[in-house]
Design an enzyme around this catalytic site. Structure first.
Site, PDB file in Angstrom:
ATOM      1  N   GLU A 328       0.865  -1.184   0.000  1.00 28.35           N
ATOM      2  CA  GLU A 328       0.000   0.000   0.000  1.00 28.35           C
ATOM      3  C   GLU A 328       0.901   1.233   0.000  1.00 28.35           C
ATOM      4  O   GLU A 328       0.921   2.025   0.933  1.00 28.35           O
ATOM      5  CB  GLU A 328      -0.925  -0.010   1.218  1.00 28.35           C
ATOM      6  N   HIS A 353      -4.520  -4.699  -0.426  1.00 31.12           N
ATOM      7  CA  HIS A 353      -4.176  -3.553  -1.287  1.00 31.12           C
ATOM      8  C   HIS A 353      -3.251  -3.955  -2.428  1.00 31.12           C
ATOM      9  O   HIS A 353      -3.650  -3.960  -3.570  1.00 31.12           O
ATOM     10  CB  HIS A 353      -3.573  -2.398  -0.480  1.00 31.12           C
TER      11      HIS A 353
END
Length: 490
Positions: A328, A353
């Site tokens: 992320e 993510h």
């Protein structure tokens, strides 16, 4: 001159590789797909294209979109990446929970707020010197609408001018983490948490979601008299509420918890958290499914820093599945950027993510080989300033390559959204572009059950329930009869 026939073969071959490219659509599905394609071309040609705008400015446009309205009705399977403190809409927290008796508020030194339920005047503490009873405070105001709007602003990132309010990732993350602290005093009150969790399941169910995996620190809850309950009490509550919700809504598959610890903690703290997760998984085998590290990756310790703690389960012969937040970040080449490979080294079950995944060809190869799905959270990535125009999201590459993906919402209440429909819209219209079709949507929904932590027999029965919902959804748009069976991808 190149052979036109060969060109057609290449086009079909490339299309078959994308997410959903191998899904065989029925005649009724093909008709709906053609309609979706027409709608998408129309929206992409409009002067204001929502995925190219900040979500806070695009939300009203999305709500008017016929594609969005269709996605709201679509059975989306499960949500596999969402956090406890952002499960329920902020409006409900303010307009329901803060109106309950014995709710106190204080203004902190940095103009934030804290809440506490108490049967007596709370004692001062370092960040809260003066507590006021909310009911008495509202009584002095007359019309509390502006006051309540101010509370909502403390509990969410939503603002009319996001680029002005959040000029950098540091600023938006500071407000993001502060909002969790504001909500904590409300949600951790034991009677509230019980209602909160049921309300959260209800909001998901209303968005045609049938299963939940929740990232949770499993907070200790408290009573009006100051009694503090341990985490076993909280897990028992989650389990009881889930069972009640399934009794009330038999088409809902249930909810499970991925225990989480903040990556800002010490190695010793994370070691204790891993041991605790092992014990909780033993005590609640049908509820606790694994462990994750949460919090901002940039500026914090990477996964490898905690290698001794994370190696503990294997050393003592225990299987504790990991569901790591990793990648992320847009800081390519940094230590944090290596989290994706480290997550795979520790045999992560899924990657949360994975924004940086497209820059790691080896990680993509390993993930696909080991069936490690990526939990894509488009709105979160945009609001937290990893990407501004979702057409440029690196997951567009992954989607075109057929990388295993699921759509998730991360922290919807903080972003002013609910459920999964907004994130599905952004992924389908923005990231997927015109290439993404009904097969893409179908595979993404199926993936959310296929890559869940449910045991095999529950995945099979869950897929059957989902397929029947899907057939009813298709029938409602095509007038075709319902057909029963399990979904196929080949």
């Amino acid at each position: 001159m190149p052979d036109p026939g060969q060109r057609e073969v290449l086009m079909r071959e490339e299309a078959s590789r994308q997410v959903g490219g191998a899904v065989r659509l029925t005649a009724a599905e093909r008709r709906l797909d053609a309609h979706l394609h027409w709608l998408k071309k129309k929206e992409m040609a409009a002067a204001q294209f929502p995925p190219a705008m900040h979500f806070f400015k695009a939300r009203a446009l999305i709500q008017r979109s016929p594609i969005f309205k269709l996605l709201q009705k679509m059975p989306k399977g499960g949500v596999l990446h969402i956090h406890t403190s952002s499960l329920v809409s902020v409006d409900w927290l303010v307009k329901n929970v803060t109106y309950r008796p014995h709710c106190y508020i204080c203004i902190t030194w940095d103009n934030s707020v804290r809440f506490l339920f108490s049967s007596r005047q709370p004692f001062p503490r370092w960040d809260c010197l003066h507590w006021q009873l909310l009911g008495a405070l509202r009584a002095k105001l007359g019309d509390p609408s502006d006051f309540d709007d101010g509370l909502i602003r403390n509990l969410t990132l939503f603002t009319e001018e996001p680029d002005v309010a959040y000029p950098s990732q540091d600023v938006v993350w500071e407000k993001f983490e502060k909002a969790f602290m504001v909500a904590a005093g409300l949600i951790a009150h034991a009677p509230v948490l019980k209602d909160y969790f049921y309300k959260g399941l209800e909001e998901l169910h209303n968005d045609n979601i049938m299963y939940l995996e929740l990232r949770s620190g499993v907070s200790r809850t408290y009573e009006l008299d100051g009694t503090i309950h341990d985490k076993v009490f909280t897990l028992n509550m989650f389990q009881q509420v889930t069972r009640q919700f399934v009794r009330d809504h038999p088409d809902f598959l249930g909810a499970r918890i991925i225990m989480a610890a903040h990556r800002a903690l010490t190695l010793s703290d994370i070691t204790s958290a891993v041991k605790e997760a092992i014990q909780m998984q033993r005590d609640f085998p049908d509820l606790v499914v694994g462990f994750d590290l949460v919090g901002r990756e940039d500026g914090e310790k990477n996964i490898w820093y905690f290698k001794d703690a994370l190696s503990l389960p294997a050393q003592i012969g225990v299987r504790l599945p990991y569901f790591f937040h990793a990648g992320e970040t847009d800081d390519e080449g940094t230590e944090v950027d290596g989290n994706i490979l480290d997550a795979l080294l520790f045999n992560t079950t899924r990657i949360g993510h994975g924004f940086a995944m497209a820059h790691h060809p080896l990680a993509k190869e390993i993930a696909r080989k080991n069936n490690v799905v990526l939990e894509l959270c488009p709105i979160s990535n945009q609001v937290l300033k990893l990407v501004s125009d979702l057409r440029n999201h690196p997951a567009a590459v992954l989607m075109s390559e057929g990388h295993p993906l699921v759509i998730s919402s991360d922290d919807p209440s903080l972003f002013g959204s609910t459920g999964l429909s907004y994130d599905f819209y952004q992924a389908f219209v923005g990231i997927g572009g015109l290439k993404a079709n009904l097969g893409t949507l179908k595979e993404l929904a199926i993936n959310s059950i296929r890559y869940s932590s449910l045991p095999s027999h529950l995945k099979e029965s869950g897929l059957l329930v989902w397929q029947n919902k899907w057939n009813a959804f298709i029938s409602s748009y095509s007038g075709q009869p319902h057909h029963k069976g399990t979904p196929t991808l080949s």
